[in-house]
Structures are given as structure tokens and as C-alpha cells.
Motif scaffolding. Structure first.
Motif, mmCIF file in Angstrom:
data_model
loop_
_atom_site.group_PDB
_atom_site.id
_atom_site.type_symbol
_atom_site.label_atom_id
_atom_site.label_comp_id
_atom_site.label_asym_id
_atom_site.label_seq_id
_atom_site.Cartn_x
_atom_site.Cartn_y
_atom_site.Cartn_z
ATOM 1 N N SER A 20 0.780 -1.348 -0.013
ATOM 2 C CA SER A 20 -0.062 0.005 0.079
ATOM 3 C C SER A 20 0.589 1.327 0.089
ATOM 4 O O SER A 20 2.070 0.989 1.015
ATOM 5 C CB SER A 20 -0.746 0.005 1.525
ATOM 6 N N SER A 25 2.949 1.099 2.791
ATOM 7 C CA SER A 25 2.875 -0.638 4.058
ATOM 8 C C SER A 25 4.153 -0.521 4.312
ATOM 9 O O SER A 25 5.474 -0.917 3.947
ATOM 10 C CB SER A 25 2.769 -1.589 3.043
ATOM 11 N N ARG A 72 -6.426 -5.963 -2.471
ATOM 12 C CA ARG A 72 -6.716 -5.089 -2.189
ATOM 13 C C ARG A 72 -7.990 -5.610 -2.619
ATOM 14 O O ARG A 72 -7.712 -4.844 -3.845
ATOM 15 C CB ARG A 72 -6.209 -4.238 -1.915
ATOM 16 N N VAL A 75 -11.113 0.885 -0.286
ATOM 17 C CA VAL A 75 -10.630 1.737 0.315
ATOM 18 C C VAL A 75 -11.161 1.507 1.664
ATOM 19 O O VAL A 75 -12.496 2.000 0.871
ATOM 20 C CB VAL A 75 -9.957 2.936 -0.338
ATOM 21 N N PRO A 153 -8.486 1.056 -5.285
ATOM 22 C CA PRO A 153 -6.780 0.972 -4.186
ATOM 23 C C PRO A 153 -5.604 1.810 -5.164
ATOM 24 O O PRO A 153 -5.138 2.057 -4.941
ATOM 25 C CB PRO A 153 -6.841 -0.155 -3.778
ATOM 26 N N ASP A 157 -3.198 4.819 -4.571
ATOM 27 C CA ASP A 157 -1.575 4.677 -3.723
ATOM 28 C C ASP A 157 -1.601 5.505 -4.841
ATOM 29 O O ASP A 157 -0.193 6.341 -4.046
ATOM 30 C CB ASP A 157 -1.651 2.513 -4.899
#
Length: 185
Positions: A20, A25, A72, A75, A153, A157
Motif C-alpha cells: 500500500s 505499508s 486489496r 479502500v 486502492p 496509492d
């Protein structure tokens, strides 16, 4: 005993991309080391620091990769993600602000049936939030920079990646975060 600084470990997905970007992440180094020792992740890069058991020493991981790909799907709706989607920019005046100077605003006020969700909440500076208050956009004389939307996602990002400051990242992470940057930068 050597002092270990407060290090974090970048976590990559099995495809070697960050799990992420928003937020980036990372795990605390102890969690990453345990995951490496339990063979749940692959150690990709290490820091110079080591930790020692009675019989062994271990380099602290700076980058690890999951062994299985994690996809993923959505969100989560959080204040941080709304600010990130909107680029920390007030959606009324267009100015950028620090997090502590921002709030979020219901485009259709809750008192008029507006919901607290991705398509009705925008980032707002405190001044414009007070100006709008419990009014419609037209009543307040305000216009949106863009309609609020639920980001994927990948979209979130990309927002986080654009806002990330390279100078706060460990150099061992850069090859995994900026793999599509020009080689001579």
C-alpha cells in the motif's frame, strides 16, 4: 547491548510492489524479523544493524515481500483517506493545508439528509467549512473543485505516491518505490 534505532521495514506484495502507498505499508522491524524467521515473508534487503540471540545474530530487515499475493478490494473510508484522495487540498478554495488545519465537510449537510460516505464528504479548510456551515453549495456561494468519489486502492496509492517525500524514506526502499522513475535521477 547495542541500541537499535526505531526502524521500520517496507512491506512489498508478492509482485514486489508496495502493499500500500496510502499509507505506505511498513511494519516495525521486530514484527518483520519475526515474519522472516517464521518464513511468512521473504527478506529482500537488510539494515546494517543486527540483533543477537544466545547463539545467533540476525540482520534487521529493511524490505520484506509477502510470499502470497494479497489483492486489496476496497479502500476503507477514513479521514486520512479522504484527505489523501483530495491531495490535502480544500475542495472549495483549492489551497493545500497541513492535516491539523483540515477538516471534512458534508457536501449535502447531514441535517438535510446527507450521508457520511465517499460521495458526499470532501476535504475542507476550517474557514470554508465554517462559511458553508449547514447550507447547500449554492446558498454558501461555493463550488467544488471536483465531485467526491470512492477511490480504488490503485487510485489512492497514486495519490499517496505523488505526495510521498523521498527524503524521509530509507535508501534501501527507493528501488522498490520508484522503479518507474528516470534512471538518472
Amino acid at each position: 547491548m547495542n541500541h537499535i534505532p526505531n526502524l521500520t521495514t517496507l512491506v512489498l506484495n508478492a509482485d514486489m510492489q508496495p502493499l500500500s502507498w496510502g499509507p505506505l505499508s511498513v511494519w516495525h522491524w521486530q514484527d518483520a524479523l519475526v515474519a522472516v524467521l517464521q518464513d511468512r515473508v521473504s527478506q529482500v534487503c537488510t539494515y546494517e544493524h543486527e540483533v543477537h540471540s544466545v547463539s545467533e545474530s540476525f540482520k534487521i530487515p529493511s524490505v520484506v515481500a509477502l510470499k502470497k499475493y494479497y489483492k486489496r478490494k476496497r479502500v476503507s473510508f477514513t479521514r486520512y483517506h479522504v484527505f489523501l484522495r483530495d491531495g490535502y487540498r480544500c475542495q472549495y478554495c483549492g489551497d493545500m493545508f497541513d492535516t491539523k488545519e483540515l477538516t471534512f465537510d458534508h457536501v449535502t449537510p447531514r441535517s438535510k439528509g446527507g450521508l457520511t460516505n465517499w460521495t458526499n464528504v470532501v476535504t475542507s479548510c476550517q474557514r470554508d467549512n465554517l462559511l458553508k456551515g449547514d447550507k447547500s453549495l449554492k446558498q454558501a456561494g461555493l463550488r467544488l473543485l471536483r465531485q467526491p468519489f470512492e477511490p480504488t486502492p490503485h487510485q489512492l496509492d497514486e495519490c499517496a505516491r505523488r505526495l510521498q517525500h523521498k527524503d524521509v524514506l530509507h535508501e534501501s526502499w527507493l528501488d522498490y518505490l520508484y522503479w518507474d522513475s528516470a534512471l538518472d535521477e
